[in-house]
Write a protein that holds these residues in place. Structure first.
Motif, PDB file in Angstrom:
ATOM      1  N   GLY A 227     -16.000  31.587  45.356  1.00  0.00           N
ATOM      2  CA  GLY A 227     -15.927  31.757  43.914  1.00  0.00           C
ATOM      3  C   GLY A 227     -14.601  32.409  43.588  1.00  0.00           C
ATOM      4  N   PRO A 228     -13.547  31.620  43.363  1.00  0.00           N
ATOM      5  CA  PRO A 228     -12.228  32.194  43.091  1.00  0.00           C
ATOM      6  C   PRO A 228     -12.267  33.179  41.937  1.00  0.00           C
ATOM      7  CG  PRO A 228     -12.086  29.814  43.370  1.00  0.00           C
ATOM      8  CD  PRO A 228     -13.548  30.161  43.304  1.00  0.00           C
ATOM      9  N   PRO A 229     -11.385  34.167  41.919  1.00  0.00           N
ATOM     10  CA  PRO A 229     -11.375  35.156  40.832  1.00  0.00           C
ATOM     11  C   PRO A 229     -11.398  34.475  39.471  1.00  0.00           C
ATOM     12  CG  PRO A 229      -9.838  35.813  42.535  1.00  0.00           C
ATOM     13  CD  PRO A 229     -10.331  34.441  42.909  1.00  0.00           C
TER      14      PRO A 229
ATOM     15  N   LEU B  27      -5.419  30.559  42.281  1.00  0.00           N
ATOM     16  CA  LEU B  27      -6.372  30.744  43.371  1.00  0.00           C
ATOM     17  C   LEU B  27      -7.535  29.765  43.308  1.00  0.00           C
ATOM     18  CD1 LEU B  27      -6.471  34.648  43.591  1.00  0.00           C
ATOM     19  CD2 LEU B  27      -5.266  33.048  45.086  1.00  0.00           C
ATOM     20  N   VAL B  28      -7.763  29.169  42.146  1.00  0.00           N
ATOM     21  CA  VAL B  28      -8.841  28.189  42.044  1.00  0.00           C
ATOM     22  C   VAL B  28      -8.541  26.951  42.889  1.00  0.00           C
ATOM     23  CG1 VAL B  28      -7.984  26.863  40.073  1.00  0.00           C
ATOM     24  CG2 VAL B  28     -10.455  27.205  40.358  1.00  0.00           C
ATOM     25  N   LEU B  29      -7.288  26.791  43.309  1.00  0.00           N
ATOM     26  CA  LEU B  29      -6.902  25.674  44.174  1.00  0.00           C
ATOM     27  C   LEU B  29      -7.154  25.956  45.656  1.00  0.00           C
ATOM     28  CD1 LEU B  29      -3.477  24.743  42.532  1.00  0.00           C
ATOM     29  CD2 LEU B  29      -5.614  23.468  42.331  1.00  0.00           C
TER      30      LEU B  29
ATOM     31  N   GLY C  38      -5.833  31.050  32.535  1.00  0.00           N
ATOM     32  CA  GLY C  38      -6.314  29.881  33.272  1.00  0.00           C
ATOM     33  C   GLY C  38      -6.804  28.780  32.362  1.00  0.00           C
ATOM     34  N   ARG C  39      -7.496  29.156  31.282  1.00  0.00           N
ATOM     35  CA  ARG C  39      -8.001  28.126  30.376  1.00  0.00           C
ATOM     36  C   ARG C  39      -6.857  27.346  29.750  1.00  0.00           C
ATOM     37  NH1 ARG C  39     -10.749  32.544  28.835  1.00  0.00           N
ATOM     38  NH2 ARG C  39     -10.004  32.532  26.671  1.00  0.00           N
ATOM     39  N   LYS C  40      -5.741  28.020  29.484  1.00  0.00           N
ATOM     40  CA  LYS C  40      -4.584  27.344  28.902  1.00  0.00           C
ATOM     41  C   LYS C  40      -3.889  26.446  29.924  1.00  0.00           C
ATOM     42  CE  LYS C  40      -3.815  31.365  25.918  1.00  0.00           C
ATOM     43  NZ  LYS C  40      -2.929  32.530  25.657  1.00  0.00           N
ATOM     44  N   ALA C  41      -4.110  26.711  31.225  1.00  0.00           N
ATOM     45  CA  ALA C  41      -3.407  25.975  32.276  1.00  0.00           C
ATOM     46  C   ALA C  41      -4.259  24.896  32.934  1.00  0.00           C
ATOM     47  CB  ALA C  41      -2.917  26.964  33.340  1.00  0.00           C
ATOM     48  N   LEU C  42      -5.424  24.578  32.353  1.00  0.00           N
ATOM     49  CA  LEU C  42      -6.348  23.648  33.002  1.00  0.00           C
ATOM     50  C   LEU C  42      -5.700  22.309  33.339  1.00  0.00           C
ATOM     51  CD1 LEU C  42      -9.716  24.210  31.094  1.00  0.00           C
ATOM     52  CD2 LEU C  42      -9.259  24.669  33.493  1.00  0.00           C
ATOM     53  N   ASP C  43      -4.971  21.726  32.392  1.00  0.00           N
ATOM     54  CA  ASP C  43      -4.362  20.417  32.639  1.00  0.00           C
ATOM     55  C   ASP C  43      -3.336  20.494  33.761  1.00  0.00           C
ATOM     56  OD1 ASP C  43      -5.893  19.189  30.743  1.00  0.00           O
ATOM     57  OD2 ASP C  43      -4.405  19.348  29.148  1.00  0.00           O
ATOM     58  N   LYS C  44      -2.594  21.589  33.795  1.00  0.00           N
ATOM     59  CA  LYS C  44      -1.584  21.759  34.840  1.00  0.00           C
ATOM     60  C   LYS C  44      -2.253  21.897  36.211  1.00  0.00           C
ATOM     61  CE  LYS C  44       2.925  22.089  35.329  1.00  0.00           C
ATOM     62  NZ  LYS C  44       3.815  21.005  34.874  1.00  0.00           N
ATOM     63  N   VAL C  45      -3.345  22.647  36.251  1.00  0.00           N
ATOM     64  CA  VAL C  45      -4.056  22.821  37.518  1.00  0.00           C
ATOM     65  C   VAL C  45      -4.606  21.482  38.005  1.00  0.00           C
ATOM     66  CG1 VAL C  45      -6.046  23.924  38.623  1.00  0.00           C
ATOM     67  CG2 VAL C  45      -4.617  25.237  37.047  1.00  0.00           C
ATOM     68  N   LYS C  46      -5.106  20.660  37.104  1.00  0.00           N
ATOM     69  CA  LYS C  46      -5.592  19.325  37.486  1.00  0.00           C
ATOM     70  C   LYS C  46      -4.468  18.509  38.119  1.00  0.00           C
ATOM     71  CE  LYS C  46      -9.159  18.989  33.901  1.00  0.00           C
ATOM     72  NZ  LYS C  46      -9.578  18.283  32.666  1.00  0.00           N
ATOM     73  N   GLU C  47      -3.267  18.654  37.592  1.00  0.00           N
ATOM     74  CA  GLU C  47      -2.120  17.941  38.158  1.00  0.00           C
ATOM     75  C   GLU C  47      -1.863  18.370  39.593  1.00  0.00           C
ATOM     76  OE1 GLU C  47       2.682  18.284  37.700  1.00  0.00           O
ATOM     77  OE2 GLU C  47       1.521  18.237  35.824  1.00  0.00           O
ATOM     78  N   TYR C  48      -2.005  19.678  39.853  1.00  0.00           N
ATOM     79  CA  TYR C  48      -1.773  20.165  41.214  1.00  0.00           C
ATOM     80  C   TYR C  48      -2.879  19.705  42.161  1.00  0.00           C
ATOM     81  CZ  TYR C  48       1.863  23.079  39.201  1.00  0.00           C
ATOM     82  OH  TYR C  48       2.989  23.508  38.559  1.00  0.00           O
ATOM     83  N   ILE C  49      -4.098  19.561  41.653  1.00  0.00           N
ATOM     84  CA  ILE C  49      -5.181  19.019  42.479  1.00  0.00           C
ATOM     85  C   ILE C  49      -4.803  17.629  42.974  1.00  0.00           C
ATOM     86  CG2 ILE C  49      -7.551  18.130  42.409  1.00  0.00           C
ATOM     87  CD1 ILE C  49      -8.246  20.455  40.549  1.00  0.00           C
ATOM     88  N   GLU C  50      -4.299  16.808  42.083  1.00  0.00           N
ATOM     89  CA  GLU C  50      -3.918  15.446  42.452  1.00  0.00           C
ATOM     90  C   GLU C  50      -2.737  15.440  43.427  1.00  0.00           C
ATOM     91  OE1 GLU C  50      -3.326  13.366  38.814  1.00  0.00           O
ATOM     92  OE2 GLU C  50      -5.396  13.635  38.153  1.00  0.00           O
TER      93      GLU C  50
ATOM     94  N   LEU D 189     -12.603  21.751  35.875  1.00  0.00           N
ATOM     95  CA  LEU D 189     -11.858  21.655  37.124  1.00  0.00           C
ATOM     96  C   LEU D 189     -12.761  21.186  38.262  1.00  0.00           C
ATOM     97  CD1 LEU D 189      -9.443  24.716  37.314  1.00  0.00           C
ATOM     98  CD2 LEU D 189      -8.909  22.323  36.867  1.00  0.00           C
ATOM     99  N   TRP D 190     -14.003  21.665  38.289  1.00  0.00           N
ATOM    100  CA  TRP D 190     -14.919  21.209  39.329  1.00  0.00           C
ATOM    101  C   TRP D 190     -15.171  19.705  39.192  1.00  0.00           C
ATOM    102  CZ3 TRP D 190     -13.332  24.794  41.700  1.00  0.00           C
ATOM    103  CH2 TRP D 190     -13.844  26.071  41.846  1.00  0.00           C
ATOM    104  N   HIS D 191     -15.255  19.196  37.969  1.00  0.00           N
ATOM    105  CA  HIS D 191     -15.410  17.757  37.785  1.00  0.00           C
ATOM    106  C   HIS D 191     -14.175  17.015  38.305  1.00  0.00           C
ATOM    107  CE1 HIS D 191     -19.242  17.216  35.820  1.00  0.00           C
ATOM    108  NE2 HIS D 191     -18.997  18.207  34.979  1.00  0.00           N
ATOM    109  N   HIS D 192     -13.017  17.627  38.142  1.00  0.00           N
ATOM    110  CA  HIS D 192     -11.803  16.992  38.658  1.00  0.00           C
ATOM    111  C   HIS D 192     -11.791  17.037  40.183  1.00  0.00           C
ATOM    112  CE1 HIS D 192      -8.101  15.098  37.358  1.00  0.00           C
ATOM    113  NE2 HIS D 192      -7.452  15.726  38.321  1.00  0.00           N
TER     114      HIS D 192
END
Length: 451
Positions: A83-85, A135-137, A97-109, A171-174
Motif C-alpha cells: 500500500g504505497p504512501p 512511489l505508487v509505481l 498525486g491526484r493532479k499527476a494521475l495522467d502523468k503517472v499513467k504515462e510512466y506505467i506504460e 491507477l489500479w485500473h490502468h
C-alpha cells in the motif's frame, strides 16, 4: 461463517513481500493465516513496532532495495503486496498525486514497454514537489525486477495484492489494463480485478474505503475480490450534532433502525452479519485492555473516506469514523444519564489499534504511534485480501481477537540485526526520514494526516 473458496491455496507455499509495510497490518494478517512475510518499511518507529511484534522486517527505502539489493531478497517470495504512501492521493492530503494521475499513467506504460530504470528515474523528477507521488509505481517496478533477477531464476511473482485510498482506483485500473493486455516486458501477463471496498463489510469496526487490486499470473485461475461478510454501514437518521445525539442516540427506536438483525438475508440469498460497532470490540476486557464503559460517544472533526456526511459524533453502537493519524484527537464522552455526558479520556493506542482490528496488546513502539495506527492496513481486511488472492476460505471474524504475544528481547535483537544491521540501533544503511519527506512549503498551510 462459510466460504465456497477451496481450502488449498493456489500456491504451494505462499510467501509475501510487503512493500511499505508500516507497523504490520498485512503481516499480522499473514501471521494469523500461517503465511510467512517480509516487510520493507522506511519509518524507524514503525520498524520498532514491527520488531516488538516479532515481524520480519527490513528497515529500508523500498526504492533503494529495488535498485541496490533486490538480489538479497528471499528467492522463494511469490506474492507481492503493498500500500504505497497515500498522503499525496488522499482527499485529506495535499493532492499532488491526484493532479499527476495522467502523468503517472504515462510512466506505467513506459515501464511496461521496457524503458530503462535510469530513464524512468530521470523523468519521475517531473512529478512535482512531493517525491512520494512516484512511489505508487514501485509495485510495478518490483514486478518487472523479479523477471530480471538471476537469484529468482527470472521468475515473476505469482500474485499481486495492492491497496490504497479510493483516489488511486483509476491507477489500479490502468495497472490492470497493462498487466492483462500488454504484460510485463518479459511477456508475463496477469488476470486482474479492481474495486473500491468498504472495510466495515469485512468486519472492521470503522467506515474506511480502500481501492484494491488483486492479480494472478495467467494459468493460476481467475482472481476474485473477497466477498463481503457484513452489512454496509448507513448513517440514516443518526444526527451529527453532539447535543441531539446525546438525547437521541440511545432511544430504542433509533437503535433498532440502525442495527438490523444479524444474519439478515441479502441479495443472492447470501447471509451477512451486522456491521461491528466500536462497542463490539472495546466494551469487554481482553488482555490488558480493561474494557471501555458503554454507552459512550465519540466526536471527530473531519469526514471519512471522502464523505463529509460521515463526520461528527458517533455512538458506541456505530462503527468508528475512518481511523487516521488523528485518532488520538477523537474526543470520547461517557454517558451518565439521558441528558448529561462527561468528557472522558481519548482512545488509548491499544484501543485505536483494536478499532483497526490489530490484536489487543499489540506492542506499539517509537514515536507518532497514532500515525502508525492510522496508516496501517486493518489486519482483518488484509486477511480477507490475502485469502481471496490465494483462493483460501474467508478468515474467521474472530481471527485477531486474542491478545498479541510480543517478541522477546532476544528475538527483537535478532530481528533488528537483520533489519537495521545492529541489534540495538540503526546503522548507516537505514534510511533517514528527510530522504522521503516532501520539502517544506513556503506557505503556511496546515499539515493534515492522510486517510
Amino acid at each position: 461463517m462459510t466460504s465456497t473458496a477451496p481450502h488449498q491455496s493456489i500456491l504451494d507455499k505462499p510467501f509475501v513481500l510487503d512493500l511499505f509495510a508500516g507497523p504490520g497490518g498485512l503481516d499480522v494478517a499473514g501471521r494469523a493465516l500461517g503465511i510467512p512475510s517480509l516487510g520493507i518499511e522506511w519509518d524507524k518507529s514503525a520498524c520498532l513496532t514491527r520488531y516488538a511484534a516479532g515481524l520480519e522486517t527490513l528497515h529500508a527505502d523500498v526504492s533503494a532495495i529495488r535498485k541496490e539489493s533486490f538480489e538479497s531478497l528471499p528467492p522463494e517470495i511469490n506474492v507481492l503486496a503493498g500500500g504505497p504512501p497515500c498522503q499525496t492521493y488522499s482527499v485529506a492530503g495535499n493532492g499532488v498525486g491526484r493532479k499527476a494521475l495522467d502523468k503517472v499513467k504515462e510512466y506505467i506504460e513506459r515501464l511496461m514497454s521496457g524503458d530503462s530504470d535510469g530513464a524512468i528515474d530521470k523523468a519521475l523528477g517531473g512529478l512535482g514537489e512531493d517525491p512520494r507521488t512516484a512511489l505508487v509505481l514501485e509495485p510495478l517496478r518490483y514486478a518487472i525486477q523479479a523477471t530480471r533477477s538471476p537469484n529468482r531464476g527470472n521468475r515473476p511473482y505469482d500474485v499481486i495484492v495492492l491497496e490504497q485510498v479510493p483516489a488511486v482506483e483509476a491507477l489500479w485500473h490502468h495497472y490492470a489494463m497493462v498487466l492483462e493486455n500488454e504484460g510485463l516486458p518479459d511477456g508475463t501477463k496477469y488476470k486482474v480485478v479492481v474495486d473500491v471496498l468498504d472495510t466495515e463489510t469485512y468486519g472492521v469496526p470503522q467506515t474506511r474505503s480502500r481501492a484494491v487490486l488483486i492479480a494472478r499470473r495467467e494459468g493460476l485461475g481467475e482472481p476474485s475480490l473477497p466477498k463481503a461478510t457484513h452489512h454496509a454501514y448507513e448513517a440514516r437518521e443518526w444526527n451529527r450534532r453532539t447535543d441531539q445525539v446525546v438525547a437521541q442516540a440511545y432511544q430504542p427506536t433509533l437503535h433498532e433502525e440502525a442495527a438490523p438483525k444479524a444474519e439478515q438475508r441479502t441479495e443472492g440469498d447470501e447471509k451477512r452479519e451486522h456491521w461491528r460497532s466500536m462497542g463490539d470490540v472495546l466494551s469487554e476486557p481482553v488482555g490488558t485492555h480493561p474494557g471501555r464503559r458503554t454507552p459512550f460517544l465519540v466526536r471527530s472533526n473531519y469526514g471519512s473516506s471522502g464523505h463529509p456526511g460521515r463526520r461528527g459524533v458517533r455512538t458506541d453502537r456505530q462503527p468508528a469514523a475512518t481511523v487516521t493519524g488523528r485518532i488520538s484527537r477523537f474526543v470520547v464522552f461517557e454517558h451518565l444519564n439521558e441528558s448529561v455526558v462527561r468528557e472522558g479520556a481519548r482512545f488509548s493506542m491499544n484501543e485505536a489499534g483494536m478499532l483497526q482490528t490489530f490484536p489487543p496488546d499489540y506492542p506499539w513502539s517509537g514515536t507518532a504511534q497514532a500515525q502508525q495506527v492510522g496508516n496501517a492496513v486493518p489486519p482483518l481486511f488484509g486477511a480477507h485480501l490475502l485469502t481471496a488472492a490465494l483462493g483460501l476460505p474467508a478468515p474467521d471474524p474472530n481471527l485477531l481477537r486474542e491478545p498479541w504475544v510480543p517478541a522477546t528481547e532476544e528475538q527483537r535483537a535478532k530481528l533488528r540485526s537483520h533489519g537495521c544491521g545492529a541489534a540495538d540501533d540503526c546503522t548507516a544503511r537505514c534510511p533517514r526520514p528527510e530522504d522521503q519527506a516532501p520539502p517544506r512549503s513556503t506557505s503556511r498551510k496546515k499539515r493534515v494526516p492522510a486517510e
